[in-house]
Write an enzyme that holds these catalytic residues in place. Structure first.
Site, PDB file in Angstrom:
ATOM      1  N   GLY A 155       0.933  -1.006   0.010  1.00 28.87           N
ATOM      2  CA  GLY A 155      -0.039  -0.010  -0.040  1.00 28.87           C
ATOM      3  C   GLY A 155       0.946   1.222  -0.007  1.00 28.87           C
ATOM      4  N   ARG A 156       0.356   2.151   0.491  1.00 27.26           N
ATOM      5  CA  ARG A 156       1.142   3.427   0.579  1.00 27.26           C
ATOM      6  C   ARG A 156       1.891   3.691   1.878  1.00 27.26           C
ATOM      7  NH1 ARG A 156      -1.814   8.447   0.150  1.00 27.26           N
ATOM      8  NH2 ARG A 156      -3.813   7.278   0.382  1.00 27.26           N
TER       9      ARG A 156
ATOM     10  N   TYR B 250       4.957  -4.998  -6.394  1.00 27.15           N
ATOM     11  CA  TYR B 250       4.166  -4.615  -7.605  1.00 27.15           C
ATOM     12  C   TYR B 250       5.093  -4.008  -8.448  1.00 27.15           C
ATOM     13  CZ  TYR B 250       0.564  -2.148  -9.922  1.00 27.15           C
ATOM     14  OH  TYR B 250      -0.377  -1.655 -10.632  1.00 27.15           O
TER      15      TYR B 250
ATOM     16  N   CYS C 142       3.822  -6.650  -2.247  1.00 26.39           N
ATOM     17  CA  CYS C 142       3.461  -5.271  -3.049  1.00 26.39           C
ATOM     18  C   CYS C 142       4.700  -4.119  -2.861  1.00 26.39           C
ATOM     19  CB  CYS C 142       2.047  -4.833  -2.804  1.00 26.39           C
ATOM     20  SG  CYS C 142       1.309  -3.735  -3.751  1.00 26.39           S
ATOM     21  N   HIS C 143       3.997  -3.158  -2.295  1.00 23.70           N
ATOM     22  CA  HIS C 143       5.050  -1.850  -2.048  1.00 23.70           C
ATOM     23  C   HIS C 143       5.760  -2.163  -0.848  1.00 23.70           C
ATOM     24  CE1 HIS C 143       2.576   0.003  -5.311  1.00 23.70           C
ATOM     25  NE2 HIS C 143       3.534   0.781  -5.345  1.00 23.70           N
TER      26      HIS C 143
ATOM     27  N   GLU D 146       5.786   3.730   1.737  1.00 22.88           N
ATOM     28  CA  GLU D 146       6.740   5.056   1.289  1.00 22.88           C
ATOM     29  C   GLU D 146       7.094   6.079   2.384  1.00 22.88           C
ATOM     30  OE1 GLU D 146       4.404   6.778  -2.057  1.00 22.88           O
ATOM     31  OE2 GLU D 146       3.098   8.206  -0.392  1.00 22.88           O
TER      32      GLU D 146
END
Length: 186
Positions: A87-88, A137, A117-118, A91
């Protein structure tokens, strides 16, 4: 049964956070979900990412997820394994030196680690995947390669294991990722 640390945060991908959290607990494992700056009993916001035919995933507001442990009191030595959802949240979590230190400690100890994923953004920031075969991802490929790892293109429902590390591109890979991850538990 294993004791697993899950490092998560606001706007983590909902499925990648909740499904492994519940599935691992259903298998009898203890899972401590933590977020820097938040305590047990507090919530994080999640996001739902979906594949709807666009050039990238779409994002919608997900559920609130209640943390069950305190970030400030976790030590890698107290856990058997580490799980990093995508997800975010990765980051901004990668900017937290304590998060990076925890990840480095898990790798130094050779403990099982799963990332989806991320979540790989935390692994690249920690400098721990050089020489590894890694999936994530597809948009994360440049970061993976810049970190000295080999990006492996696999289907969205597949996962790959390289020594103590299990990685996968997105939530459709939960069955493959979780199966490979729990096989690494001693």
């Amino acid at each position: 049964m294993a004791t697993i640390l899950m490092i998560t945060g606001d706007f983590v991908e909902d499925y990648e956070n909740m499904v492994p959290f519940q599935a691992l607990m259903a298998m009898g494992h203890q899972v401590d979900a933590v977020c820097p700056g938040k305590s047990a009993g507090e919530n994080i916001a999640t996001a739902i990412h979906d594949f709807e035919g666009d050039q990238t995933y779409t994002e919608k507001r997900g559920h609130n997820f209640t943390l069950n442990a305190n970030f400030d009191s976790v030590e890698a030595e107290d856990y058997d394994a580490l799980y990093i959802p995508g997800g975010r949240s990765p980051e901004y979590l990668r900017l937290n030196t304590q998060v990076i230190g925890l990840i480095q400690n898990f790798f130094a100890a050779g403990k099982p680690i799963a990332s989806i994923c991320h979540g790989v953004q935390l692994l690249t920031a920690a400098g721990v995947i050089e020489g590894k075969k890694v999936s994530a991802y597809p948009a994360c490929q440049p970061e993976v390669e810049a970190a000295g790892a080999e990006f492996v293109h696999i289907e969205m429902d597949q996962a790959i294991t390289d020594s103590n590390l299990v990685t996968a591109p997105a939530w459709p890979a939960h069955p493959a990722m979780l199966s490979q991850f729990v096989k690494l538990f001693k």
